[in-house]
Motif scaffolding. Structure first.
Motif, mmCIF file in Angstrom:
data_model
loop_
_atom_site.group_PDB
_atom_site.id
_atom_site.type_symbol
_atom_site.label_atom_id
_atom_site.label_comp_id
_atom_site.label_asym_id
_atom_site.label_seq_id
_atom_site.Cartn_x
_atom_site.Cartn_y
_atom_site.Cartn_z
ATOM 1 N N ASP A 142 21.076 84.453 57.329
ATOM 2 C CA ASP A 142 22.191 85.091 56.637
ATOM 3 C C ASP A 142 23.536 84.733 57.255
ATOM 4 O O ASP A 142 24.548 85.383 56.971
ATOM 5 N N GLY A 143 23.549 83.726 58.129
ATOM 6 C CA GLY A 143 24.777 83.299 58.762
ATOM 7 C C GLY A 143 25.243 84.266 59.836
ATOM 8 O O GLY A 143 24.463 85.049 60.383
ATOM 9 N N PHE A 144 26.538 84.250 60.130
ATOM 10 C CA PHE A 144 27.114 85.131 61.146
ATOM 11 C C PHE A 144 28.627 85.147 60.948
ATOM 12 O O PHE A 144 29.185 84.341 60.197
ATOM 13 N N GLU A 145 29.276 86.055 61.623
ATOM 14 C CA GLU A 145 30.728 86.129 61.578
ATOM 15 C C GLU A 145 31.318 85.150 62.593
ATOM 16 O O GLU A 145 30.766 84.966 63.674
ATOM 17 N N LEU A 146 32.443 84.550 62.237
ATOM 18 C CA LEU A 146 33.018 83.523 63.106
ATOM 19 C C LEU A 146 34.532 83.481 62.941
ATOM 20 O O LEU A 146 35.039 83.512 61.812
ATOM 21 N N THR A 147 35.228 83.405 64.066
ATOM 22 C CA THR A 147 36.673 83.162 64.054
ATOM 23 C C THR A 147 36.931 81.742 64.549
ATOM 24 O O THR A 147 36.460 81.355 65.621
ATOM 25 N N ILE A 148 37.669 80.975 63.762
ATOM 26 C CA ILE A 148 38.032 79.599 64.128
ATOM 27 C C ILE A 148 39.447 79.619 64.684
ATOM 28 O O ILE A 148 40.397 80.003 63.983
ATOM 29 N N ASP A 149 39.611 79.223 65.931
ATOM 30 C CA ASP A 149 40.913 79.222 66.579
ATOM 31 C C ASP A 149 41.599 77.871 66.402
ATOM 32 O O ASP A 149 40.933 76.826 66.347
ATOM 33 N N CYS A 150 42.928 77.892 66.360
ATOM 34 C CA CYS A 150 43.684 76.646 66.276
ATOM 35 C C CYS A 150 45.135 76.931 66.595
ATOM 36 O O CYS A 150 45.572 78.079 66.648
ATOM 37 N N GLU A 151 45.892 75.853 66.824
ATOM 38 C CA GLU A 151 47.342 75.953 66.875
ATOM 39 C C GLU A 151 47.894 75.765 65.460
ATOM 40 O O GLU A 151 47.180 75.319 64.552
ATOM 41 N N ASP A 152 49.173 76.072 65.288
ATOM 42 C CA ASP A 152 49.754 76.093 63.951
ATOM 43 C C ASP A 152 49.655 74.743 63.244
ATOM 44 O O ASP A 152 49.429 74.688 62.037
ATOM 45 N N TYR A 153 49.805 73.635 63.985
ATOM 46 C CA TYR A 153 49.829 72.332 63.328
ATOM 47 C C TYR A 153 48.470 71.921 62.772
ATOM 48 O O TYR A 153 48.387 70.993 61.969
ATOM 49 N N LEU A 154 47.393 72.646 63.156
ATOM 50 C CA LEU A 154 46.065 72.361 62.622
ATOM 51 C C LEU A 154 45.567 73.481 61.704
ATOM 52 O O LEU A 154 44.390 73.499 61.329
#
Length: 510
Positions: A353-365
């Motif tokens: 069933d997948g999972f929860e995930l936060t993808i981090d990045c800087e503004d330019y990406l």
């Protein structure tokens, strides 16, 4: 006396007019860059923008052509008499901008200042890591110097273009802090002034020896003056370009390319860069401690679509960390977009069933991260994006507190040592994922510190790329193009993959 007064007035007028004409003919080339330089000391930074400014006032033992070929500069030749020794023969007749002759003492001073502890105002050079296992240098004679390594380090020549030679006599006379703001080099332009936050101004050095004979034309610079103007906002850089106030503008976003192409006085110039973009995963914690989940991420993300949709096709997908321009690149078959296989691997790993995930990045990406999140949601992962300032995010990555992030890493050397080593060798400075492989580490130890055979070294790096391909500590994305807006008045200049803006041969027409 009356006619003499008139004649004198006429002479003065003519002289003044001639001077005005001469000044009007003076060629000043202006480059708009995104941020100010950190310093004007070649040995005390790790910043590409700083490097590109400094490179126009200082030369190195070797340099790179716009095609990234390494060619002699202040050195004329070199040999390797033993595994841990490199001997360089230096160019005669070179002078510093104050007229002092350049010698082997300057090279020894520069190398020692870079690799030995506390040599720059009590601090160690941040560029020390760019000289690998170099321990110092010895003067053999006025124009011959020996560089010494603690282990056989075949990558030395690939990393030497990062190191400009500094003047021993001048640094010792004025001190490191003064030198950092009032530099003296051997390059085609000499320092005039640095208006911090505004611009760096330099003028042609008439006594220049001519530069590398492998990068014609050889001789003094073509323009009289160069100004690197700091313009952080993209829209302002482009407006200045269109107004004719600057001649080269850096870092043009793909969505603004049509605006430049529509102007008959401007052109877009692009070249494949040396900066790889990828998604890192924290392999020390669930869910990415499972190689099945990491492979699922690779199948779930359509890299070709990201390149077309977000980057307007101005990037090259990659199956590993290396740029295709690296002589050590192995053309592996990319994972490819296969969401069904991604779902199956997630289920096999215990996440049907997948999972929860936060993808981090800087503004330019951010734009890339948003598309990645959408793709992951298609395979059942509840993904969202969080944008960070790098200074805040980096400590969290070093502490292995985050799960997934999109980032990039420059590798102007094109040698695996410049990217695959710091990013994935156990415990190295850029290894934020926590990845560790005895096989991978051993391959790098063999390639950099054991073998002297170029083919054996290349084979070791090919195997290392296969190891990370199957271990999948990252989703390998692309190498983007470096995009510039350029006035059509600019001649004899083209962008370099390593993003250095070398202006020795550049000219202004019309």
């Amino acid at each position: 006396m009356h006619w003499r007064s008139k004649l004198l007035a006429l002479a003065v007028s003519l002289l003044f007019g001639t001077l005005l004409f001469c000044f009007a003919q003076e060629k000043t080339l202006v480059v708009a860059i995104e941020h100010d330089v950190m310093t004007l000391d070649p040995g005390n930074h790790r910043d590409r923008e700083t490097e590109t400014v400094i490179r126009n006032m200082f030369d190195g033992l070797v340099t790179r052509t716009p095609d990234m070929e390494i060619v002699p500069e202040l050195a004329v030749s070199w040999e390797r008499p033993s595994p841990n020794e490199w001997v360089f023969h230096l160019r005669d007749g070179v002078t510093w901008h104050d007229g002092t002759p350049f010698t082997a003492e300057d090279v020894k001073f520069t190398i020692d200042r870079t690799v030995k502890e506390g040599m720059i105002a009590g601090q160690t050079s941040p560029r020390k890591g760019l000289l690998g296992s170099v321990t110092g240098a010895e003067v053999i004679d006025r124009l011959t110097v020996k560089i010494i390594t603690s282990t056989p380090w075949p990558a030395l020549i690939s990393f030497l273009p990062f190191h400009e030679i500094v003047p021993k006599h001048y640094v010792e006379e004025v001190g490191d802090e003064y030198f950092a703001e009032h530099p003296v080099g051997t390059g085609p332009f000499k320092f005039v002034r640095w208006d911090k936050g505004v611009q760096v101004v330099m003028e042609r050095y008439e006594g220049y020896y001519g530069g590398s004979p492998d990068i014609p034309p050889v001789g003094p610079a073509k323009v009289d003056r160069v100004i690197f103007r700091i313009i952080p906002e993209t829209s302002t850089r482009i407006a200045a370009l269109r107004a004719g106030e600057v001649h080269i503008a850096t870092r043009i976003p793909v969505d603004l390319i049509p605006e430049i192409e529509a102007d008959p006085n401007l052109q877009v110039m692009a070249v494949r860069g040396t900066r790889s973009t990828f998604i890192e995963m924290n392999v020390t914690k669930p869910p990415f401690d499972s190689v099945l989940v990491r492979r699922a991420m690779n199948y779930a993300i359509d890299v070709d679509k990201i390149v077309d949709l977000v980057l307007a096709g101005l990037a090259t997908p990659i199956p590993s960390l290396l740029s295709p321009d690296s002589p050590f690149y192995k053309p592996l078959e990319p994972y490819g977009y296969d969401p069904e296989r991604a779902r199956a691997l997630l289920a096999e790993a215990g996440y049907p069933d997948g999972f929860e995930l936060t993808i981090d990045c800087e503004d330019y990406l951010k734009d890339v991260a948003v598309v990645v999140a959408q793709m992951l949601r298609q395979v059942g992962i509840d993904a969202k994006v969080q944008v960070w300032e790098w200074g805040v995010l980096k400590p969290k990555l070093l502490a292995h507190e985050r799960a997934m992030w999109i980032t990039d890493w420059g590798n102007g050397s094109l040698d695996p040592t410049g990217i695959m080593h710091p990013k994935l060798v156990t415990g190295e400075r850029g290894n934020y994922s926590g990845y560790s492989s005895c096989l991978y580490d051993g391959l790098f130890e063999f390639a950099n510190n054991v073998t002297l055979d170029p083919e054996s070294r290349k084979e070791a790096f090919h195997i290392a790329q296969e190891v990370i391909y199957y271990d999948a500590p990252m989703v390998f994305l692309y190498v983007a193009q470096e995009v510039y807006g350029v006035s059509r008045r600019v001649a004899n200049w083209r962008p370099s993959p390593d993003s250095r803006i070398n202006l020795h041969d550049a000219d202004l027409m019309g």
